[in-house]
Design a protein around this motif. Structure first.
Motif, PDB file in Angstrom:
ATOM      1  N   ALA A 325       0.832  -1.059  -0.012  1.00 25.28           N
ATOM      2  CA  ALA A 325       0.056  -0.136   0.011  1.00 25.28           C
ATOM      3  C   ALA A 325       0.847   1.283  -0.115  1.00 25.28           C
ATOM      4  CB  ALA A 325      -0.739   0.195   1.103  1.00 25.28           C
ATOM      5  N   LEU A 326       0.695   2.082  -0.977  1.00 25.77           N
ATOM      6  CA  LEU A 326       1.291   3.530  -0.958  1.00 25.77           C
ATOM      7  C   LEU A 326       0.571   4.550  -1.148  1.00 25.77           C
ATOM      8  CD1 LEU A 326       4.219   2.302  -3.456  1.00 25.77           C
ATOM      9  CD2 LEU A 326       4.408   2.285  -1.223  1.00 25.77           C
ATOM     10  N   PHE A 327       0.890   5.606  -0.662  1.00 26.09           N
ATOM     11  CA  PHE A 327       0.070   7.013  -0.845  1.00 26.09           C
ATOM     12  C   PHE A 327       0.948   8.176  -0.498  1.00 26.09           C
ATOM     13  CE2 PHE A 327      -0.342   6.396   3.613  1.00 26.09           C
ATOM     14  CZ  PHE A 327      -0.217   7.666   4.175  1.00 26.09           C
ATOM     15  N   THR A 328       0.645   9.455  -1.023  1.00 24.84           N
ATOM     16  CA  THR A 328       1.289  10.512  -1.169  1.00 24.84           C
ATOM     17  C   THR A 328       0.517  11.548  -0.641  1.00 24.84           C
ATOM     18  OG1 THR A 328       0.962  11.184  -3.261  1.00 24.84           O
ATOM     19  CG2 THR A 328       3.001   9.640  -2.668  1.00 24.84           C
ATOM     20  N   THR A 329       1.017  12.679   0.106  1.00 25.91           N
ATOM     21  CA  THR A 329       0.164  13.677   0.212  1.00 25.91           C
ATOM     22  C   THR A 329       0.919  14.900   0.162  1.00 25.91           C
ATOM     23  OG1 THR A 329      -1.048  14.774   2.241  1.00 25.91           O
ATOM     24  CG2 THR A 329       0.882  13.521   2.870  1.00 25.91           C
ATOM     25  N   ASP A 330       0.166  16.177  -0.002  1.00 28.74           N
ATOM     26  CA  ASP A 330       0.853  17.396  -0.128  1.00 28.74           C
ATOM     27  C   ASP A 330       1.310  18.199   1.080  1.00 28.74           C
ATOM     28  OD1 ASP A 330      -1.709  17.856   0.612  1.00 28.74           O
ATOM     29  OD2 ASP A 330      -2.133  19.581  -0.849  1.00 28.74           O
TER      30      ASP A 330
END
Length: 331
Positions: A325-330
């Motif tokens: 599971a991978l995610f990015t945020t600003d």
């Protein structure tokens, strides 16, 4: 006057006798010539009919006779087994320089066939059999009847690796080789192979208390290849039948470094011989790298015959990785 008349009558009688004598001599000569001509023609006809040419007189002064027998066309038909012309009347249409009058081999009549490994050689119109350098005698000669080549089945039992028995309930002669079972009945063209009815080219029969069957019924039922040597009048049976090997892979999907591969093998011998060894090439229980692999399997029977190699191509997939599971945020 009477004396003169008597003299004239006597002279006339002598003249008539002289005139008749040459005619009688010529007639006698003609009769003799005609008899000689008929005898010569008959002698030639006798030689032509019998196919025997006699040569008498050797250089050393001795008188010998050499017979060369050439078959005529009487009672001749083609044997379905060999395609050779065969005298169906007495089966003896072979030259004396090949076969003796008693059916035994007196001279091969040509270069002998080289014995291969596990070959059985039968001789037409002879009881002689050869196998692996050994000479055997059948209980009855290989016989041609109505254009069909027959063999004494019991004589083939030990040579071909068959088992012989008699079923008193069904009155059948039973021949077994491994899992193959053949059943024959006297005076019948029908025999069974593993329960399946088949037709023979001629009926089985008894000859001097010996059970005779068409040779092709055995070769076809057991898939025994054979060749025919026309020069030496030999039927050469190749008993070197290879075993068969195959396998399948149980798993449908194979992953590198993960799947334990299961191989399901199948092997058999057409002659019922046990399988004593096996050989693998390219086999792996677990394939560590993805890709395409060829795996080959062979078996060996107790007679020393290897099967043809059986190959299967296996595709190995990359390892089955767990999801990430991978995610990015600003922020």
């Amino acid at each position: 006057m009477n004396f003169k008349k008597w003299t004239m009558l006597t002279a006339l009688a002598v003249a008539q006798v002289a005139a008749v004598a040459p005619v009688g001599a010529e007639a006698a000569s003609t009769t003799v010539q005609s008899t000689d001509s008929v005898s010569a023609q008959q002698a030639q006809a006798n030689v032509a009919d019998s196919g025997v040419q006699n040569s008498i007189g050797d250089q050393d002064g001795t008188s010998t006779q050499t017979d060369t027998v050439t078959p005529n066309n009487t009672g001749v038909s083609n044997d379905p087994l060999t395609g050779l012309p065969t005298d169906t009347t007495n089966g003896s249409n072979v030259s004396n320089d090949v076969y003796g009058g008693d059916g035994t081999i007196t001279n091969p009549g040509g270069a002998p066939t080289s014995m291969g490994a596990n070959q059985l050689i039968l001789y037409l119109n002879s009881a002689k059999m050869e196998q692996n350098g050994q000479v055997y005698t059948a209980t009855q000669p290989m016989t041609v009847k109505d254009g069909v080549s027959y063999v004494a089945i019991r004589s083939l039992v030990s040579r071909v690796g068959l088992q012989f028995s008699y079923d008193t309930a069904t009155k059948e002669t039973v021949i077994t080789q491994g899992t193959n079972v053949m059943r024959f009945k006297t005076d019948s063209k029908v025999y069974t192979v593993n329960g399946e009815a088949r037709q023979m080219k001629g009926p089985a029969f008894q000859q001097k208390n010996v059970f005779m069957v068409p040779l092709t019924s055995i070769t076809q039922a057991l898939n025994i290849p054979y060749t025919v040597n026309n020069t030496t009048k030999q039927v050469i049976m190749d008993l070197n039948q290879k075993p068969k090997a195959s396998f399948t892979v149980q798993q449908k999907d194979i992953y590198a470094g993960e799947t334990q591969v299961t191989y399901l093998t199948k092997e058999s011998s057409p002659t019922g011989l046990p399988i004593v060894n096996q050989r693998w090439e390219g086999k792996q229980d677990v394939f560590q790298e993805p890709g395409t692999y060829v795996v080959t399997y062979s078996v060996l029977d107790s007679a020393g015959n290897w099967s043809d190699p059986y190959s299967v191509t296996i595709t190995v997939r990359p390892p089955n990785q767990p999801p990430v599971a991978l995610f990015t945020t600003d922020k």
